[in-house]
Motif scaffolding. Structure first.
Motif, PDB file in Angstrom:
ATOM      1  N   ILE A  36       6.276   4.586   2.633  1.00 28.32           N
ATOM      2  CA  ILE A  36       5.046   5.371   2.777  1.00 28.32           C
ATOM      3  C   ILE A  36       4.684   5.892   1.396  1.00 28.32           C
ATOM      4  N   LEU A  37       3.409   5.720   1.043  1.00 28.96           N
ATOM      5  CA  LEU A  37       2.939   6.180  -0.266  1.00 28.96           C
ATOM      6  C   LEU A  37       2.262   7.542  -0.121  1.00 28.96           C
ATOM      7  N   LEU A  38       2.754   8.499  -0.892  1.00 27.65           N
ATOM      8  CA  LEU A  38       2.132   9.822  -0.914  1.00 27.65           C
ATOM      9  C   LEU A  38       1.499  10.028  -2.290  1.00 27.65           C
ATOM     10  N   VAL A  53       4.227  -5.644  -0.625  1.00 27.22           N
ATOM     11  CA  VAL A  53       2.814  -5.871  -0.311  1.00 27.22           C
ATOM     12  C   VAL A  53       2.188  -4.559   0.147  1.00 27.22           C
ATOM     13  N   GLY A  54       1.037  -4.226  -0.441  1.00 27.17           N
ATOM     14  CA  GLY A  54       0.352  -2.995  -0.035  1.00 27.17           C
ATOM     15  C   GLY A  54      -1.144  -3.100  -0.239  1.00 27.17           C
ATOM     16  N   GLY A  55      -1.832  -2.091   0.299  1.00 29.47           N
ATOM     17  CA  GLY A  55      -3.281  -2.025   0.165  1.00 29.47           C
ATOM     18  C   GLY A  55      -3.974  -2.454   1.434  1.00 29.47           C
ATOM     19  N   GLY A  56      -4.545  -1.491   2.140  1.00 31.27           N
ATOM     20  CA  GLY A  56      -5.372  -1.809   3.308  1.00 31.27           C
ATOM     21  C   GLY A  56      -4.606  -2.173   4.565  1.00 31.27           C
ATOM     22  N   ILE A  57      -3.309  -1.878   4.625  1.00 33.99           N
ATOM     23  CA  ILE A  57      -2.554  -2.217   5.835  1.00 33.99           C
ATOM     24  C   ILE A  57      -2.616  -1.034   6.797  1.00 33.99           C
ATOM     25  N   ILE A 107       8.186  -8.085  -7.231  1.00 36.14           N
ATOM     26  CA  ILE A 107       6.756  -8.384  -7.415  1.00 36.14           C
ATOM     27  C   ILE A 107       5.989  -7.610  -6.346  1.00 36.14           C
ATOM     28  N   TYR A 108       4.923  -6.931  -6.787  1.00 35.68           N
ATOM     29  CA  TYR A 108       4.126  -6.096  -5.882  1.00 35.68           C
ATOM     30  C   TYR A 108       2.718  -6.686  -5.806  1.00 35.68           C
ATOM     31  N   LEU A 109       2.354  -7.198  -4.629  1.00 36.85           N
ATOM     32  CA  LEU A 109       0.993  -7.696  -4.418  1.00 36.85           C
ATOM     33  C   LEU A 109       0.159  -6.528  -3.888  1.00 36.85           C
ATOM     34  N   GLU A 110      -0.862  -6.155  -4.643  1.00 39.28           N
ATOM     35  CA  GLU A 110      -1.613  -4.923  -4.370  1.00 39.28           C
ATOM     36  C   GLU A 110      -3.091  -5.223  -4.142  1.00 39.28           C
ATOM     37  N   ALA A 111      -3.581  -4.901  -2.938  1.00 32.90           N
ATOM     38  CA  ALA A 111      -5.025  -5.048  -2.705  1.00 32.90           C
ATOM     39  C   ALA A 111      -5.760  -3.767  -3.094  1.00 32.90           C
ATOM     40  N   GLY A 112      -4.999  -2.720  -3.437  1.00 33.18           N
ATOM     41  CA  GLY A 112      -5.598  -1.443  -3.844  1.00 33.18           C
ATOM     42  C   GLY A 112      -5.683  -0.480  -2.676  1.00 33.18           C
ATOM     43  N   SER A 113      -5.496   0.785  -3.000  1.00 32.58           N
ATOM     44  CA  SER A 113      -5.495   1.792  -1.951  1.00 32.58           C
ATOM     45  C   SER A 113      -6.855   1.845  -1.249  1.00 32.58           C
ATOM     46  N   GLY A 114      -6.813   1.783   0.060  1.00 32.60           N
ATOM     47  CA  GLY A 114      -8.054   1.835   0.830  1.00 32.60           C
ATOM     48  C   GLY A 114      -8.785   0.500   0.872  1.00 32.60           C
ATOM     49  N   ALA A 115      -8.104  -0.576   0.513  1.00 30.09           N
ATOM     50  CA  ALA A 115      -8.747  -1.904   0.529  1.00 30.09           C
ATOM     51  C   ALA A 115      -9.293  -2.207   1.930  1.00 30.09           C
ATOM     52  N   ILE A 119       3.932  -1.368   2.003  1.00 30.90           N
ATOM     53  CA  ILE A 119       3.611   0.002   1.614  1.00 30.90           C
ATOM     54  C   ILE A 119       2.349   0.442   2.352  1.00 30.90           C
ATOM     55  N   ILE A 120       2.431   1.586   2.988  1.00 36.30           N
ATOM     56  CA  ILE A 120       1.266   2.134   3.705  1.00 36.30           C
ATOM     57  C   ILE A 120       0.937   3.505   3.125  1.00 36.30           C
ATOM     58  N   GLY A 121      -0.309   3.678   2.731  1.00 39.77           N
ATOM     59  CA  GLY A 121      -0.743   4.963   2.175  1.00 39.77           C
ATOM     60  C   GLY A 121      -1.882   5.571   2.972  1.00 39.77           C
ATOM     61  N   THR A 122      -3.069   5.000   2.800  1.00 36.50           N
ATOM     62  CA  THR A 122      -4.287   5.576   3.372  1.00 36.50           C
ATOM     63  C   THR A 122      -4.210   5.763   4.888  1.00 36.50           C
ATOM     64  N   ALA A 123      -3.719   4.773   5.603  1.00 39.52           N
ATOM     65  CA  ALA A 123      -3.690   4.871   7.073  1.00 39.52           C
ATOM     66  C   ALA A 123      -2.837   6.060   7.511  1.00 39.52           C
ATOM     67  N   ILE A 136       9.142   6.705  -7.641  1.00 35.62           N
ATOM     68  CA  ILE A 136       7.877   6.958  -8.334  1.00 35.62           C
ATOM     69  C   ILE A 136       7.130   5.632  -8.522  1.00 35.62           C
ATOM     70  N   PHE A 137       5.869   5.691  -8.125  1.00 35.83           N
ATOM     71  CA  PHE A 137       4.984   4.521  -8.214  1.00 35.83           C
ATOM     72  C   PHE A 137       3.816   4.991  -9.093  1.00 35.83           C
ATOM     73  N   PRO A 138       4.024   4.953 -10.416  1.00 32.07           N
ATOM     74  CA  PRO A 138       3.145   5.719 -11.305  1.00 32.07           C
ATOM     75  C   PRO A 138       1.839   5.024 -11.673  1.00 32.07           C
TER      76      PRO A 138
END
Ligand code: 1GP
Length: 240
Positions: free
Chosen positions: A21-23, A202-206, A172-180, A224-228, A77-79
């Protein structure tokens, strides 16, 4: 000593899938931390990632310290920049934005962090970070001033990931961007995963159980789940 990277690698070998979980310190109020971490503790969350593209100086450390009093889940840390590095966490994703052509995010920020890193006992995990078009202009794109790779260009995404592994990246981190609005496609996850021997994030928009399951099925080792979760911290009960 069992390091976080060893745990990730062992999980991959065993086929155990991991959830982070991304905070974002800029979005999470300190007054909300206790409730947030309680929800995380009640769920099958393996890691708490802390970071964001634009975080005010000093608040990452305050947040990490507070989280540590509330959970034993490792904090990574995911800076978004070198100022977010704090030795209060367990590990650091030492990111290099491989999809971009901006030297500041390939090596500049990393150099700026060295003095601090030399004084910490943080586990440092070299991570190739690949920004993929998620359907909207994301903060990473704006802040890094780089162009994400189109989801149609699977060849370039895959070659970038392989180049990252060959350069010595451990993840390797495949990132669609936060809130994709468009998460990384299943086809991309599969193709990249099939061509790597290192763990894939893998993260972004999940946002849904189906997306999570499909990402795992196609080879993501950590999702990785952040926005949801930010929008509804009861979502974990529904999707795990
Ligand atoms: C962003 O991959 C993470 O860096 C999480 O993205 O906020 O869209 O879940 P979301």
């Amino acid at each position: 000593m069992n390091t976080i990277l060893e745990h990730i690698k062992t999980s991959r070998e065993k086929g155990d899938k991991l959830l982070a979980i991304l905070l974002d310190p800029d979005k999470l109020l300190i007054s909300e931390v206790e409730e947030t971490i309680t929800k995380i503790n009640q769920s099958k969350v393996d890691y708490i990632f802390v970071g964001g593209s634009t975080v005010s100086i000093g608040i990452t450390e305050v947040l990490v310290k507070k989280i540590k009093t509330l959970t034993h889940i490792p904090i990574i840390i995911f800076p978004g920049d070198f100022e977010q590095v704090t030795n209060k966490a367990n590990a650091l994703l030492f990111l290099s934005l491989l999809s971009g052509r901006n030297p500041e995010y390939l090596i500049g920020q990393q150099i700026k962090s060295v003095r601090k890193l030399k004084k910490t006992s943080l586990e440092i995990i070299p991570t190739g970070y690949i920004l993929i078009d998620g359907g909207v202009e994301t903060s990473v794109q704006k802040v890094s001033n780089t162009t994400p790779i189109s989801q149609l260009n699977i060849e370039e995404i895959t070659m970038t990931a392989i180049a990252g592994e060959l350069m010595g990246k451990q993840l390797i981190y495949l990132e669609a961007g936060s809130g994709a609005t468009e998460a990384v496609s299943q086809e991309i996850i599969k193709e990249v995963s099939d061509n790597l021997t290192i763990p894939l994030l893998v993260g972004g928009g999940i946002r849904t159980k189906k997306q999570l399951k499909n990402a795992y099925k196609n080879g993501a080792d950590i999702v990785i789940i952040g926005t949801a979760f930010e929008e509804n911290n009861s979502i974990l009960e529904a999707i795990i």
